[in-house]
Design an enzyme around this catalytic site. Structure first.
Site, PDB file in Angstrom:
ATOM      1  N   GLY A 267     -29.527  39.741  90.813  1.00  0.00           N
ATOM      2  CA  GLY A 267     -30.688  39.984  89.974  1.00  0.00           C
ATOM      3  C   GLY A 267     -30.350  39.912  88.503  1.00  0.00           C
ATOM      4  O   GLY A 267     -31.078  39.314  87.705  1.00  0.00           O
ATOM      5  N   ALA A 268     -29.220  40.516  88.136  1.00  0.00           N
ATOM      6  CA  ALA A 268     -28.792  40.529  86.742  1.00  0.00           C
ATOM      7  C   ALA A 268     -27.366  41.053  86.686  1.00  0.00           C
ATOM      8  O   ALA A 268     -26.827  41.551  87.680  1.00  0.00           O
ATOM      9  CB  ALA A 268     -29.717  41.393  85.885  1.00  0.00           C
ATOM     10  N   MET A 269     -26.747  40.951  85.507  1.00  0.00           N
ATOM     11  CA  MET A 269     -25.363  41.388  85.333  1.00  0.00           C
ATOM     12  C   MET A 269     -25.193  42.060  83.986  1.00  0.00           C
ATOM     13  O   MET A 269     -25.655  41.554  82.963  1.00  0.00           O
ATOM     14  CB  MET A 269     -24.425  40.166  85.451  1.00  0.00           C
ATOM     15  CG  MET A 269     -22.974  40.496  85.277  1.00  0.00           C
ATOM     16  SD  MET A 269     -22.392  41.666  86.530  1.00  0.00           S
ATOM     17  CE  MET A 269     -21.072  42.477  85.633  1.00  0.00           C
ATOM     18  N   ASN A 271     -22.836  42.572  81.813  1.00  0.00           N
ATOM     19  CA  ASN A 271     -21.741  42.240  80.906  1.00  0.00           C
ATOM     20  C   ASN A 271     -21.918  42.924  79.546  1.00  0.00           C
ATOM     21  O   ASN A 271     -23.004  42.897  78.975  1.00  0.00           O
ATOM     22  CB  ASN A 271     -21.690  40.728  80.672  1.00  0.00           C
ATOM     23  CG  ASN A 271     -21.899  39.944  81.943  1.00  0.00           C
ATOM     24  OD1 ASN A 271     -21.078  39.963  82.836  1.00  0.00           O
ATOM     25  ND2 ASN A 271     -23.020  39.242  82.016  1.00  0.00           N
ATOM     26  N   GLU A 304     -29.561  47.496  84.036  1.00  0.00           N
ATOM     27  CA  GLU A 304     -28.447  46.820  83.373  1.00  0.00           C
ATOM     28  C   GLU A 304     -28.109  47.487  82.044  1.00  0.00           C
ATOM     29  O   GLU A 304     -26.932  47.589  81.681  1.00  0.00           O
ATOM     30  CB  GLU A 304     -28.770  45.336  83.170  1.00  0.00           C
ATOM     31  CG  GLU A 304     -29.149  44.584  84.435  1.00  0.00           C
ATOM     32  CD  GLU A 304     -28.161  44.746  85.581  1.00  0.00           C
ATOM     33  OE1 GLU A 304     -26.962  44.941  85.327  1.00  0.00           O
ATOM     34  OE2 GLU A 304     -28.587  44.681  86.748  1.00  0.00           O
TER      35      GLU A 304
END
Length: 885
Positions: A267-269, A271, A304
């Site tokens: 879905g998302a990261m 970082n 996130e």
């Protein structure tokens, strides 16, 4: 699997890294056929390591090594060894600088791990072990380093070059190329490294922190998506404010960046400072995104962002501790969503997912504790157990300690471990130290697989005016025959009188006092435990496990009349909804048995009247009402079955649904019209979302029963809708109806209008493939030949194959086994393209124990066929090998 079996990694074998990397300097030359990566690592021996090897081993996968040097001196072939998945540098000193140059081919990287191309954009995904596909490195979360990254590329093709941290330098180079340098001041493991290069627009905003610092917010998208950023940026600012107010956590860099990418496994990261999102999880505007998408984006952006502290500033020591960051952060984003919207509805949605999918995972071949003891491929452990059950475990701590002490515990955890890679034990210890509450027994939740079962018994003694509650717990162990010690379970409890009012709870040993609580969280810590409440003047109705206070299966003895009472009178919103679900489950299961016997079906009239009462009620919240009007899903009914008869469940549930629609047509029509404010501009506020949800739930019920008046409403709504919520809801209602001519016309016009928008096309595919009515195998195969489908794109795979196998259950489980063969065919194909997606896709076949012997044999046959494939990936091998009888 024709090759050697992949190696199993065990938590008990964890050892501290023998080397550390203090500074990491990276240089990327991005080209149209490859990328050259030069790394310079400041390496030293770890003084706290468990061993002192003379050689340095670095992880690396599918890298072409051009050169390797130590302290500026190129090494010859006798000074290092290239391994199948790494590099060994021989006889190294205690401190040294290692330089490597590698060649990689992002354009050919279909697994979407490491550095790859998505359309015309370079991007990365390094969690969990993707960085080793970029350069040779100590690719483990307990090796934390400061990163400096320089990216060089063609300025005309890639004017935007991004990485973690702050931009410190940029300039032009020869041949139309340019460079940008980024430095991240915070130490991080390499799984948090990020790089993006592309022709992107940026939408700018700003946030002022609680200490007055200005933080630049930038969202980077392809030019056609520039008008889909506002909601994500507003969600980000709301998340930053909430984290300051609730947890005291302030953002630590001067810039926060988001990038939307079409090809993404997850879905998302999170970082550090540069969050990369699947486009479907971050882009929204009213005419292309539904209300559910708006709420999902809000939650994912928050998730996130919250990782900045619960995952980045404090990260996990090893991948066995994955829930340390994911479970904690899911709990945080759930609380955020509950505060932004409806706490009751959010709880219903979370528990629905938990009971339908995570409980099934707990009972299946991939069952594992929240802190796993072993794995073959870590990407297989990004599971509902890690995320959702992990969040429930954190939620139980919050419930046991209370908000104030939980905040003290989280403050201590962040202060004590800032900049460190730690374990779930460290988290529990901080909570225990801050609160003074002994959580030793509670820690079993992290180490024991399976869903605990609570048997409930209760009685009322009129003469003594006492109510006795007896709870008995057990847990099916992941290792059959193993004895499981009791869990510490917070059991929220209340008693209701005949008017639906909460009764003061005075336990047997308590002194009578005026302000007795009307709800208690009982510490259920023994195998069997009895609680006695006194001064109960009349027979009460118990309200059990309020708010679903622990992730357990509840065996109780509520009668249908008691459930009806709770549907109308329960003061806990979640339990009110749950009473309706339990009543419907009981009726549908009974009717399923009648269907199998060939007996005529009839719906208990009490259920119809209960639904009528809900529809005419003036006091019930619209968001809650829209949830209460939804029958239990087929997947949940299958999960509750010892041996599931899919056809019987499907027909019995449809019969109940159609009966409700026919019997309650006037009330449903009134509900639809009362909530159809066509002249009101679209708003994603919770009140507006609740109104649209209720209206569209009523429409779906009416049209499913073939009502011609409902058809007219659906066609009118589809034609006149000014937002995607109403347009897609009417399309779904048409697709699930028997009105084939109108259905085909709507599907054709929808695609014609939205064919250029990838996110809307994904909805179009999913609506068809997930429909029990329309999602037949023939239609699904046809869509796989459609121009809109691309098997290399994870979102398209999930929208077609995933939707069919997980939602169109009566078609997937057809008696011939053709659905199972179809899934196996595509798992085999994806195994060579994208092993992560392949291993997640195979899950429906692993649930074979739920079905009759013929289907079991068919599903097992397809699993064995997959296992017999040459060069099976570790991802697929682990899931399939554990699933075979």
């Amino acid at each position: 699997m024709k090759e050697a079996q992949p190696r199993t990694i065990f938590l008990k074998d964890y050892k501290k890294p023998p080397f550390l990397i203090d500074e990491t300097v990276l240089h990327f030359d991005l080209n149209e056929k490859n990328a050259i990566v030069r790394s310079r690592l400041d390496v030293r021996r770890n003084p706290d390591a468990d061993s002192r090897p003379k050689d340095l081993y670095l992880d690396g996968v599918e890298l072409e090594l051009n050169s390797v040097a130590v302290d500026g001196v190129l090494l010859n072939k006798g000074q290092y060894e290239e391994l199948s998945e790494g590099l060994k540098v021989l006889d190294v000193a205690d401190t040294f600088v290692l330089e490597c140059e590698t060649l990689i081919r992002p354009q050919e990287n279909t697994c979407l791990e490491g550095l790859y191309k998505s359309s015309s954009m370079f991007c990365t995904q390094c969690e969990a072990e993707g960085f080793r596909r970029i350069t040779y490195y100590l690719d483990r979360p307990d090796v934390m380093s400061r990163f400096k990254t320089t990216i060089c590329a063609d300025n005309s093709l890639y004017p935007v070059l991004l990485s973690n941290g702050n931009e410190t330098d940029k300039g032009d180079l020869d041949n139309g190329r340019h460079f940008v340098t980024w430095e991240d001041p915070f130490r991080k493991p390499c799984y948090l490294f990020a790089l993006v290069a592309g022709n992107l627009l940026n939408i700018d905003d700003q946030y002022t922190t609680m200490t007055g610092r200005k933080v630049d917010l930038r969202m980077f998208v392809e030019p056609q998506n520039k008008d889909k950023c506002e909601h994500a940026l507003n969600s980000l600012k709301a998340s930053m404010k909430w984290d300051e107010e609730v947890y005291g956590r302030e953002y630590d860099l001067d810039i926060f960046m988001i990038v939307a990418v079409d090809d993404f496994n997850m879905g998302a990261m999170e970082n550090k400072g540069l969050n990369i999102f699947n486009s479907s999880c971050v882009l929204a505007k009213p005419d292309t995104a539904t209300d559910a998408t708006y709420q999902r984006i809000e939650a994912i952006v928050a998730h996130e962002y919250f990782h900045n502290w619960s995952g980045n500033r404090v990260t996990c020591r090893d991948w066995f501790q994955l829930s340390l960051k994911e479970g904690f952060t899911v709990f945080r984003d759930a609380e955020f969503s509950a505060d932004m919207n409806s706490r009751t509805v959010k709880r219903i949605e979370d528990v629905n997912l938990l009971r339908t999918a995570q409980f099934a995972e707990d009972a299946g071949p991939m069952s594992h504790p929240v802190r796993p003891a072993s794995f073959i491929e870590i990407s297989n452990f990004y599971t509902l157990t890690i995320y959702e059950k992990g969040a429930e475990v954190v939620g139980m701590i919050h419930r046991l300690l209370g908000a104030e002490l939980f905040r003290k515990g989280s403050d201590l955890y962040f202060e004590r471990h800032d900049g460190q890679a730690v374990t779930t034990d460290d988290f529990i210890q901080a909570m225990q130290d801050a609160s003074g509450k002994d959580l030793t027994q509670f820690k079993r939740w992290y180490d024991i697989a399976g869903t605990p079962v609570i048997d409930v018994d209760y009685s009322y003694d009129k003469s003594a005016q006492t109510f006795t509650l007896t709870l008995k717990q057990s847990c099916p162990s992941s290792n059959a025959g193993d004895a499981v010690e009791p869990f510490h379970i917070p059991f929220a409890f209340a008693l209701l009188d005949s008017n639906g009012c909460n009764i003061p709870l005075i336990q047997q040993d308590d002194a009578v006092f005026a302000n007795a609580p009307t709800e208690l969280v009982l510490d259920f810590v023994e195998q069997e435990q009895t609680f006695v409440f006194q001064h109960i003047e009349k027979t009460p109705v118990p309200s059990l496990l309020r708010g679903f206070s622990a992730p357990v299966r509840l065996k109780e003895t509520h009668s249908r009349d008691q459930l009806l009472f709770l549907m109308s009178n329960e003061t806990d919103g979640f339990n009110r909804w749950d009473a309706g679900q339990k009543l419907a489950v009981d009726i549908i299961r009974s009717m399923s048995e009648d269907y199998i016997k060939g007996e005529p079906l009839s719906v208990d009239s009490r259920l119809i009247e209960a639904y009528r009462g809900l529809l005419i009620s003036k006091s019930i919240d619209k968001a809650l009402l829209s949830k209460m009007l939804l029958l239990p899903s087929e997947s949940y009914l299958i999960e509750l079955s010892e041996v599931a008869n899919v056809d019987a469940i499907h027909h019995a549930r449809n019969f109940v649904r159609d009966t409700l629609a026919n019997q309650l047509k006037p009330e449903l029509m009134q509900c639809y019209h009362d909530n159809s404010d066509l002249d009101v501009p679209y708003s994603a506020d919770f009140t507006s979302i609740a109104r649209r949800s209720l209206k569209n739930t009523a429409l779906a019920l009416l049209l499913s029963a073939g009502d011609p008046d409902a058809l007219a409403l659906a066609e009118s709504q589809y034609a006149n809708a000014e937002n995607m919520t109403d347009q897609s809801a009417s399309l779904i209602a048409l697709v699930n109806s028997d009105f084939s001519e109108q259905r085909e016309a709507a599907l054709k016009s929808f695609y014609a209008r939205w064919s250029k928008d990838p996110q809307v096309v994904e909805q179009w595919l999913s609506i068809q493939c997930g429909s029990p009515k329309y999602g037949t195998l023939e239609n699904v195969k046809s869509l796989m030949s459609h121009e809109a489908f691309d098997i290399k794109n994870p979102n398209k795979v999930r929208s077609v194959i995933g939707a069919f196998c997980n939602q169109s259950l009566v078609n997937f489980h057809m008696a011939s086994g053709a659905g199972y063969e179809f899934l196996a065919d595509n798992v085999i194909k994806l195994n060579t393209l994208n092993p992560q997606i392949a291993s997640r896709l195979v899950t429906p076949l692993t649930r074979w124990k739920k079905f009759d012997q013929d289907r079991q044999a068919l599903m097992q046959g397809q699993l064995k066929r997959i296992l017999g494939e040459e060069s099976l990936s570790k991802d697929v091998y682990e899931v399939v090998s554990k699933s075979i009888k």
